[in-house]
Design a protein around this motif. Sequence first.
Motif, PDB file in Angstrom:
ATOM      1  N   ALA A   1      56.003  87.625   2.975  1.00  0.00           N
ATOM      2  CA  ALA A   1      55.991  89.051   3.329  1.00  0.00           C
ATOM      3  C   ALA A   1      57.408  89.618   3.285  1.00  0.00           C
ATOM      4  O   ALA A   1      57.627  90.730   2.800  1.00  0.00           O
ATOM      5  CB  ALA A   1      55.374  89.245   4.714  1.00  0.00           C
TER       6      ALA A   1
ATOM      7  N   CYS B   1      50.614  88.213   1.805  1.00  0.00           N
ATOM      8  CA  CYS B   1      50.599  86.754   1.990  1.00  0.00           C
ATOM      9  C   CYS B   1      49.347  86.156   1.337  1.00  0.00           C
ATOM     10  O   CYS B   1      48.472  85.627   2.020  1.00  0.00           O
ATOM     11  CB  CYS B   1      50.652  86.424   3.473  1.00  0.00           C
TER      12      CYS B   1
ATOM     13  N   CYS C   1      49.701  92.892   7.800  1.00  0.00           N
ATOM     14  CA  CYS C   1      50.778  92.116   7.179  1.00  0.00           C
ATOM     15  C   CYS C   1      52.137  92.706   7.527  1.00  0.00           C
ATOM     16  O   CYS C   1      52.316  93.925   7.538  1.00  0.00           O
ATOM     17  CB  CYS C   1      50.581  92.082   5.665  1.00  0.00           C
TER      18      CYS C   1
ATOM     19  N   CYS D   1      51.888  89.081  10.683  1.00  0.00           N
ATOM     20  CA  CYS D   1      50.682  88.991   9.858  1.00  0.00           C
ATOM     21  C   CYS D   1      49.560  88.414  10.712  1.00  0.00           C
ATOM     22  O   CYS D   1      49.809  87.546  11.551  1.00  0.00           O
ATOM     23  CB  CYS D   1      50.934  88.100   8.651  1.00  0.00           C
TER      24      CYS D   1
HETATM   25 ZN   LIG Z   1      51.422  88.929   5.568  1.00  0.00          ZN
END
Ligand SMILES: [Zn+2]
Length: 180
Positions: A117, A128, A159, A167
Amino acid sequence: MDDFTRIKEQLVLTGENRLMIGPVAMILMPAWFFSGIMKRVVQEAGYDRAAKIYYEAGFDGAYRWGKVQIEAGLTGRQIMEQYLGAMTHRGWGRFEIIRFDDTAGSGLFRLYHSAVALENAPADRPACLWVPGALAGAMQVIMDHAERRTRVIAQERRCLAQAADCCEFVVEPAPAASCS
Ligand SMILES: [Zn+2]
């Protein structure tokens, strides 16, 4: 969860220059290399197809890793803790288990400081791409080892690359296949 020192102690470089953790061959690479490949797959294949590729690759990788841990004697939640501990200490970011139910095949997981990320921010979609499949694969190997028939799926709900604090991933039973 495995700590960093234990992972370093397990790493062995063989005479043939294979970097091993136990029976598993590893490759140490810059995060930008992995993320660079991912970005090019997204550019060439489109986001949805790239997400499917990384989902399935993540699933297979985690499933195989889980089988190695089962052979080492771990079961159930221990397998997920070992896997996420290992990933946490290999530079992917810090995983946390928020909820885990290997009877139902469901769970909630967070990943802080996701390396992928951070390499992809800002993004308008979850970045991700390898993680949902990896979590589903780890849960699936646990379920299969316990001889439960449930198939599981996973998705990234928010995210870091989309300006979330971290995330977050949900694992849940796959909807029953329709016969129509
Ligand atoms: Zn992520």
